[in-house]
Design an enzyme around this catalytic site. Structure first.
Site, PDB file in Angstrom:
ATOM      1  N   GLU A   8       0.818  -1.221   0.000  1.00  0.00           N
ATOM      2  CA  GLU A   8       0.000   0.000   0.000  1.00  0.00           C
ATOM      3  C   GLU A   8       0.847   1.265   0.000  1.00  0.00           C
ATOM      4  OE1 GLU A   8      -3.757   1.813   2.529  1.00  0.00           O
ATOM      5  OE2 GLU A   8      -3.571  -0.332   2.201  1.00  0.00           O
ATOM      6  N   ASP A 104      -2.920  -3.001   3.158  1.00  0.00           N
ATOM      7  CA  ASP A 104      -3.395  -3.165   4.529  1.00  0.00           C
ATOM      8  C   ASP A 104      -4.491  -4.220   4.603  1.00  0.00           C
ATOM      9  OD1 ASP A 104      -1.641  -1.282   5.385  1.00  0.00           O
ATOM     10  OD2 ASP A 104      -3.115   0.280   5.793  1.00  0.00           O
ATOM     11  N   TYR A 309      -1.024  -3.659  13.862  1.00  0.00           N
ATOM     12  CA  TYR A 309      -1.921  -2.863  13.003  1.00  0.00           C
ATOM     13  C   TYR A 309      -2.864  -2.003  13.840  1.00  0.00           C
ATOM     14  CZ  TYR A 309      -5.137  -1.930   9.119  1.00  0.00           C
ATOM     15  OH  TYR A 309      -5.906  -1.318   8.157  1.00  0.00           O
TER      16      TYR A 309
END
Length: 734
Positions: A8, A104, A309
């Site tokens: 990403e 992600d 995350y």
């Protein structure tokens, strides 16, 4: 044949390339023997603007609404077009046999990659990397267990539905409001109910009438006793005469202890962090905005790789992650955490359902430290603060509960009941992790007993009343929202629902309220940047523009139930339980409905913040607005777009009250002004700072001023800023 990995962001792409031994530069990519790694820059592709479908949409005209494209088109974002071509070139290499999506791991990440593939018309086989941290170990394990890309097809469809639904409702609703009232007005399924919640709170504060209440406090030399109503059990009364009468009757009386109750209480750790809980704590403790906290978290996740995350709504970890806890403890065994983590490493860990539960982990588990070696000296102050919050919370769940002995006393005097309470800490448990830095948050309310140290007492003993006092106070209105409390309200907006439908309440609970953990920070920022909200100190207040907007938008758009219903359906689409076409048919019908409602509405919008200042570009009167960090004059004509900064909040502290000062500029002279009345020219400020030995050079000051100037010239970050920039209002709609 080789596999093309699409990350990403460049930083994540380079980390993956290093782990996969891809070091050879290859036209915007890094190549190795088996893999080629390239990357996006966030979204490279987006939904086309209305004028891409039909030139008639170039002019903002009510007669062209609603805009309902038969098929939504994708366009390459102009600013990142070069990177899209780079990725497309790699996609069409003949030696690339498959695509590995490494964006992600979530709904929006899936959309980033799939839209690139769709716009490039690439149909090569897809596999998916799904990881919650970007450490070397996580990347290696993720590539060892790649998933078939088809497994995430439903997640992609849910992401597309969300994007297309927001386009249809947002674009049509915004154009309809703007054309109808000849003013820059926008609406949305999340931002509008958020404004409605703030408006409801402000109404409660305005309508609140304080009431005086009374209580009685007795002292026997060692214990402070509080009067307790026999019927309600409360500790206050609104009847002054009654309380004065009780005081008269107590004179010369003794108090008899009627009950001594001791009970052992166990308090577990508050639990692991999800993003919203972390944003709340960071706002409460450090004054960070939700967006600021998320940005810091992204750095700790992507750059330092020390936290997992961040965009997660779970406060639990799965059983497989629990197996790695010892390794994570070794990684954080440094500095202030060395002793705390070390004692846990040397013994079996306490694992229980309070934080380890596979059923309560969906896409991502709670935010916890990674197995990566930590270098705190490489972190900024802000990063260390957020890291400290996460690490201490992580350690706390692994420690035993805090245990204390709660003692409750009841007494009687002159036929009235009195109570006292105290506690003695028996085992610190998880509280040792906070090392007295974070006091208990059991704030005393008007209806609570204060904790005190109690002597040993026996039932039936009598106590002499040495002092008696009639206490009084006033009921307080609800507090204005802060960013921390607004996040909580967005997460759980049930109390702001007009309906009390059980299914709607359940839906809100299951979908996590208004927006998602990943979007709430951006929504709050957009509301500030579009001048619908402003900050006064730490409090959030609606502007006149927002209050008028709420009278003009369709009623449905103001209700939390709408976005909860959308998120529930999107969740069902992601699980393959609902067809994409069914949802979009509902959205089409709803879009037509709100446009017709706005057209038929007879409401009027008037700028209530017009000034006498004329725009130097177009000559129209300018609007006075309060941005999050600056006071500005903005031209009322959106097509003109001129704006001027009047003052900007700086990090310079007042030498008298130590609060942040604002910088004003008049006639080329910059002056700091504080709320306490202190004024100081920039030249004098620089001289004083140099004399104090602050180590701020002229170069540092100039760099800071240039940054302020650049920020002042940036366009307002409105949800539909680019679309509104080209507004052409039909004269008929004025």
């Amino acid at each position: 044949m080789k596999s093309l990995v699409i990350a990403e962001k460049p930083s994540v792409g380079r980390d993956i390339a290093r782990v996969l031994h891809c070091s050879k530069p290859s036209g915007g990519a890094l190549e190795g023997d088996q893999y080629v790694v390239t990357w996006a820059l966030g979204h490279l592709v987006t939904l086309a603007d209305p004028e891409e479908y039909d030139k008639k949409y170039q002019k903002w005209d009510m007669d062209t609404l609603p805009m309902m494209p038969e098929k939504m088109q994708l366009v390459v974002i102009r600013q990142t077009g070069k990177q899209f071509q780079t990725v497309k070139t790699q996609l069409y290499r003949k030696d690339i046999g498959e695509i590995i999506i490494a964006t992600d791991a979530g709904r929006e990440g899936e959309l980033v990659a799939r839209w690139i593939l769709e716009k490039a018309n690439c149909h090569k086989p897809i596999r998916r990397l799904w990881i919650s941290s970007v450490t070397d170990k996580a990347i290696r394990e993720g590539f060892a267990h790649l998933e078939d890309g088809r497994k995430y097809q439903h997640l992609y469809e849910a992401a597309v539905c969300r994007a297309e639904a927001d386009w249809l409702v947002g674009m049509n609703g915004t154009r309809a409001l703007t054309c109808k009232h000849n003013a820059q007005l926008s609406c949305g399924r999340v931002q509008t109910p958020t404004l409605a919640m703030i408006a409801k709170r402000e109404a409660q504060i305005r309508e609140f009438v304080p009431q005086e209440y009374y209580g009685i406090s007795l002292r026997d030399g060692q214990v402070c006793w509080t009067w307790q109503d026999k019927k309600s059990g409360g500790y206050r009364s609104f009847d002054k005469e009654r309380m004065e009468k009780i005081c008269r009757e107590l004179k010369g009386k003794q108090l008899t202890v009627t009950e001594v109750k001791e009970s052992k209480s166990s308090v577990p750790s508050p639990g692991l962090y999800d993003l919203t809980e972390l944003q709340r704590d960071a706002s409460r403790k450090f004054g960070y905005s939700a967006k600021q906290t998320l940005n810091i978290m992204q750095q700790l996740y992507e750059h330092h790789k020390v936290l997992t995350y961040p965009r997660t709504d779970s406060r639990y970890i799965s059983a497989d992650v629990a197996e790695t806890l010892k390794e994570r403890l070794r990684a954080i065994s440094i500095g202030p955490y060395k002793k705390l983590a070390g004692s846990l490493i040397m013994q079996p860990l306490r694992l229980n359902k309070s934080f380890v539960d596979d059923k309560k982990v969906s896409d991502h588990h709670a935010i916890i430290p990674t197995e990566q070696f930590v270098q705190m000296d490489k972190m900024s102050t802000e990063e260390r603060r957020i890291y400290d919050l996460v690490v201490r919370r992580f350690l706390s769940v692994l420690y035993p509960p805090c245990v204390y002995m709660q003692t409750s006393l009841k007494g009687e005097a002159a036929g009235e009941n009195f109570a006292a309470r105290g506690k003695v800490m028996l085992e610190q448990g998880w509280r040792v992790v906070y090392d007295q830095q974070d006091k208990e948050e059991n704030e005393e309310t008007e209806e609570s007993l204060r904790e005190q140290t109690l002597p040993v007492m026996k039932k039936g003993e009598t106590r002499n009343i040495q002092k008696m006092e009639l206490t009084k106070g006033k009921t307080k209105p609800p507090a204005y929202f802060t960013e921390a409390t607004l996040l909580s309200a967005m997460e759980n907006p049930v109390k702001y629902m007009e309906s009390r439908d059980a299914q709607a309440v359940k839906t809100l609970g299951e979908t996590g309220g208004l927006g998602t953990v990943a979007t709430r920070a951006d929504i709050i920022e957009k509301l500030f940047n579009s001048f619908l909200m402003e900050k006064r100190g730490n409090e959030i207040h609606l502007t006149g523009k927002a209050r008028q907007l709420l009278t003009l938008v369709p009623e449905d758009l103001k209700k939390p139930e709408l976005t909860a219903d959308w998120e529930m359906k999107l969740s069902r689409i992601a699980k393959g339980q609902m067809k994409r076409d069914v949802f979009m048919k509902e959205i089409d019908a709803y879009t037509r409905e709100i446009v017709e409602e706005i057209k038929a509405d007879d409401g009027v919008f008037r700028h209530d913040n017009l000034t006498s200042h004329k725009c130097p570009v177009c000559g129209k009167r300018m609007l006075a607005v309060n941005g999050k960090q600056a006071k500005m004059l903005v031209c009322q004509d959106r097509e003109c777009g001129h704006r001027e900064v009047i003052s900007r909040v700086t990090n310079a502290r007042c030498p008298k009250c130590h609060k942040k000062m604002e910088m004003y500029e008049k006639g080329g002279e910059k002056t700091f002004i504080c709320k306490c009345g202190y004024k100081e020219r920039l030249s004098a400020f620089q001289a004083r700072r140099e004399k104090e030995g602050a180590g701020v050079s002229k170069k540092d000051v100039q760099r800071y001023l240039n940054k302020q100037k650049k920020e002042a010239q940036e366009p307002v970050n409105n949800a539909f800023a680019q679309a509104l920039a080209g507004i052409r209002l039909d004269q008929k709609q004025k």
